[in-house]
Each structure stands twice: as structure tokens, then as C-alpha cells.
Design a protein around this motif. Structure first.
Motif, short mmCIF file in Angstrom:
data_model
loop_
_atom_site.label_atom_id
_atom_site.label_comp_id
_atom_site.label_asym_id
_atom_site.label_seq_id
_atom_site.Cartn_x
_atom_site.Cartn_y
_atom_site.Cartn_z
N LYS A 146 0.83 -1.20 0.00
CA LYS A 146 0.00 0.00 0.00
C LYS A 146 0.86 1.25 0.00
O LYS A 146 0.60 2.22 -0.73
CB LYS A 146 -0.91 -0.01 1.22
N LYS A 147 1.91 1.23 0.81
CA LYS A 147 2.82 2.38 0.88
C LYS A 147 3.55 2.58 -0.45
O LYS A 147 3.80 3.71 -0.87
CB LYS A 147 3.82 2.18 2.01
N LEU A 148 3.90 1.47 -1.10
CA LEU A 148 4.57 1.55 -2.39
C LEU A 148 3.64 2.17 -3.43
O LEU A 148 4.05 2.99 -4.25
CB LEU A 148 5.03 0.17 -2.85
N GLY A 149 2.37 1.76 -3.39
CA GLY A 149 1.39 2.28 -4.35
C GLY A 149 1.09 3.75 -4.16
O GLY A 149 0.69 4.45 -5.10
N GLU A 150 1.27 4.26 -2.95
CA GLU A 150 0.98 5.66 -2.65
C GLU A 150 2.08 6.59 -3.14
O GLU A 150 1.92 7.81 -3.12
CB GLU A 150 0.79 5.84 -1.14
N SER A 151 3.21 6.02 -3.58
CA SER A 151 4.33 6.86 -4.01
C SER A 151 4.03 7.63 -5.29
O SER A 151 4.59 8.71 -5.52
CB SER A 151 5.57 5.99 -4.22
N GLN A 152 3.16 7.08 -6.15
CA GLN A 152 2.76 7.74 -7.41
C GLN A 152 3.96 8.11 -8.28
O GLN A 152 4.02 9.19 -8.88
CB GLN A 152 1.92 8.99 -7.11
N ASP A 153 4.95 7.21 -8.36
CA ASP A 153 6.11 7.45 -9.23
C ASP A 153 5.73 7.34 -10.70
O ASP A 153 4.81 6.59 -11.05
CB ASP A 153 7.22 6.43 -8.94
N SER A 154 6.44 8.05 -11.53
CA SER A 154 6.27 7.86 -12.97
C SER A 154 6.89 6.51 -13.33
O SER A 154 7.64 5.93 -12.55
CB SER A 154 6.97 8.98 -13.74
N GLU A 155 6.58 6.02 -14.52
CA GLU A 155 7.10 4.71 -14.95
C GLU A 155 8.63 4.69 -14.94
O GLU A 155 9.24 3.74 -14.45
CB GLU A 155 6.57 4.37 -16.34
N ALA A 156 9.24 5.74 -15.46
CA ALA A 156 10.70 5.79 -15.54
C ALA A 156 11.33 5.79 -14.14
O ALA A 156 12.33 5.11 -13.90
CB ALA A 156 11.13 7.04 -16.31
N VAL A 157 10.73 6.56 -13.24
CA VAL A 157 11.26 6.63 -11.87
C VAL A 157 11.07 5.29 -11.16
O VAL A 157 11.97 4.81 -10.45
CB VAL A 157 10.56 7.76 -11.07
N PHE A 158 9.90 4.66 -11.35
CA PHE A 158 9.62 3.39 -10.69
C PHE A 158 10.63 2.31 -11.12
O PHE A 158 11.14 1.56 -10.29
CB PHE A 158 8.21 2.91 -11.01
N THR A 180 1.54 -3.45 -18.58
CA THR A 180 1.70 -2.01 -18.74
C THR A 180 1.57 -1.30 -17.39
O THR A 180 0.61 -1.52 -16.65
CB THR A 180 0.65 -1.45 -19.71
N TYR A 181 2.53 -0.46 -17.10
CA TYR A 181 2.57 0.24 -15.82
C TYR A 181 1.50 1.32 -15.74
O TYR A 181 1.37 2.15 -16.64
CB TYR A 181 3.96 0.86 -15.64
N VAL A 182 0.73 1.32 -14.65
CA VAL A 182 -0.21 2.39 -14.34
C VAL A 182 0.30 3.12 -13.10
O VAL A 182 0.48 4.33 -13.10
CB VAL A 182 -1.64 1.86 -14.12
N ASN A 183 0.50 2.33 -12.03
CA ASN A 183 1.25 2.82 -10.88
C ASN A 183 1.92 1.60 -10.25
O ASN A 183 1.80 0.48 -10.76
CB ASN A 183 0.39 3.61 -9.89
#
Length: 275
Positions: A146-158, A180-183
């Protein structure tokens, strides 16, 4: 006048007795407040550890300071068994965690983990349905995904993130699925893609309570985390073993003193040397 070894054993066990009180109290408190499977799993061992330390320290304290030879004998037997058990566990920990390592993924900051890379003994533990159900419950309680999902990183950053083994294995689908990455915890399956029924790609679900908790990669991530922790514990165990051997040796001197004192009356002992 007490001999040096008896005094040392008495002091060490008095300190251990004091330490056992908050441990036992913490276990009892946890048992009354536990609301999750993880907390309920911990309270029993903590209470058992507290009681064990309290009983053993009392045996050593009374045996050394009050010259109760049979109690000191019991203390030494328990100490010997503890040293033997700790030695066996340390060797076992090094053996079962010898295999397994994360695999580097091109262009990614994190690694992928495969269950088959780890020892058969560890694989059997996580493949046991009852064991895995408890582990999944603990993972959900930590809210690590849940904490990872809350980061809202862009695909490149993730993709550049250095994810932990559990985050990599449980919070996202394996890279080979080509989702495909969404978050961080939401991925879209490519149209028309089909996967084997036993594939982690099929096991993945965007439901935050499911994600990849049923994946083999998640089990592998847990084992990778366990391997790292067991290595640390094994090193600490070696230090504890050395300390226990020293305490056991001093205890043997105190036991010998008790035997000598019980074998000769006080008027015949006089003021001999101390050890």
C-alpha cells in the motif's frame, strides 16, 4: 565469603532475571492486545522466552549464591543444551540460506526473485498452505504494498527504484509478464496475451488485497528477505555462543566450589584461595 565465580554467576543471573520481567510483561500485554495474526503469532514465543529466562536465571542465582548444588547443576545442564541448540541452529541457518539470490533485470533498479533458486527446505515451508496463509496475512498487515502504491512514481522513476525483495516479488507482477505500468501496484495486462495457468502472470490481480501475494515470486521475495535476516541472526548467534561458553565455564567453577564447600565443614575450610 563468596568465591569470585559464584559472585559472577549470581550477578549475571540477577541481570538476566531483571531483563526477563519486561520480556514476560511485553508478551502478556501483546496477548491481551493482539488483533492480527502476526501479533498473535508473536505473543506465545515472547511469553515462553520470558518464563524460560526467569526460571533459568533464578536457578543460577540461587544455586550460586545460596550454594544449592543441585540447582546449579540443573542450570549448567540447561546452559549446555542451550549452547548445543544455538550451535546447531547457527550451522543450520548457514546451510539452508546458502542458496538463492535475486536476478538482475536489464534496465531496472530492482531484482527479480524465483522460488526455485532457494533450498528445498525453505521452499517446502512457504509452499505449505497453512504457513503461507499466515505469511500473507502478515504481509497485508505491514501495508508494504500500500505504501509503495501511494508513491505515485512515474514509470521511468519506478523502474529505477531499488525495491526490497518483498516489494519486487509481492507488490508488482514479474517483468516477464510485460504488463503495462499504471502505478506501482496497478498494472494492465496486454490485449490478447495468454499465460499458463500456473504462471505468476495469471496469479496477479490489481485488487490491493491480492496483488501478487499468490505468486511464486512473492514466496521467493519472502525467502530472500528471510535469508538476509537469518544471515544477520547467525552472526549474532556466534557472538552469543562465545558469551554463553564463557558463562558456562564460570558456572562450572561455581559448581566445583559448591561441591568443595559441601564436602568439607566450614571449620576445616579455613580461608583458602578463591576462584
Amino acid at each position: 565469603m563468596f568465591r569470585i565465580s559464584n559472585n559472577l554467576i549470581g550477578i549475571l543471573n540477577f541481570v538476566t532475571f531483571l531483563l526477563s520481567i519486561p520480556i514476560l510483561g511485553g508478551g502478556i500485554w501483546l496477548s491481551t492486545r493482539a488483533s492480527t495474526d502476526c501479533e498473535k503469532f508473536l505473543d506465545g514465543p515472547i511469553i515462553a522466552l520470558g518464563v524460560f529466562l526467569m526460571v533459568v536465571s533464578l536457578a543460577g542465582l540461587i544455586g550460586a549464591c545460596c550454594r544449592v548444588t543441585w540447582l546449579l547443576w540443573v542450570y549448567l545442564v540447561v546452559m549446555f543444551l542451550l549452547i548445543l541448540l544455538l550451535f546447531c541452529f547457527t550451522v543450520f541457518a548457514f546451510v539452508v540460506t546458502n542458496k538463492g539470490a535475486g536476478q538482475v533485470v536489464s534496465g531496472k533498479g530492482y531484482k527479480e526473485y524465483r522460488l526455485g533458486d532457494y533450498s528445498n527446505w525453505l521452499q517446502k515451508r512457504v509452499n505449505n498452505t497453512k504457513n503461507w496463509r499466515k505469511i500473507k496475512s502478515c504481509l497485508a498487515d505491514t501495508n508494504i504494498c500500500k505504501k509503495l502504491g501511494e508513491s505515485q512514481d512515474s514509470e521511468a522513476v519506478f523502474y529505477k527504484r531499488n525495491l526490497s525483495p518483498i516489494q519486487s516479488g509481492c507488490c508488482k507482477p514479474p517483468t516477464e509478464c510485460s504488463f503495462t505500468y499504471v502505478n506501482a501496484t496497478h498494472w494492465t495486462k496486454p490485449d490478447g496475451s495468454t499465460y499458463p495457468s500456473d504462471s505468476d502472470c495469471t496469479a496477479w490481480d490489481n485488487d490491493q488485497k491480492t496483488l501478487c501475494y499468490n505468486c511464486q515470486s512473492c514466496k521467493a521475495g519472502v525467502l530472500a528477505n528471510l535469508k538476509r535476516d537469518w544471515k544477520k541472526v547467525a552472526v549474532v548467534n556466534i557472538i552469543i555462543l562465545v558469551a554463553l561458553v564463557i558463562v558456562y565455564s564460570v558456572g562450572c567453577c561455581a559448581f566445583r566450589n559448591n561441591q568443595e564447600d559441601n564436602a568439607f565443614p566450614k571449620w576445616r575450610r579455613g580461608g583458602g584461595g578463591y576462584s
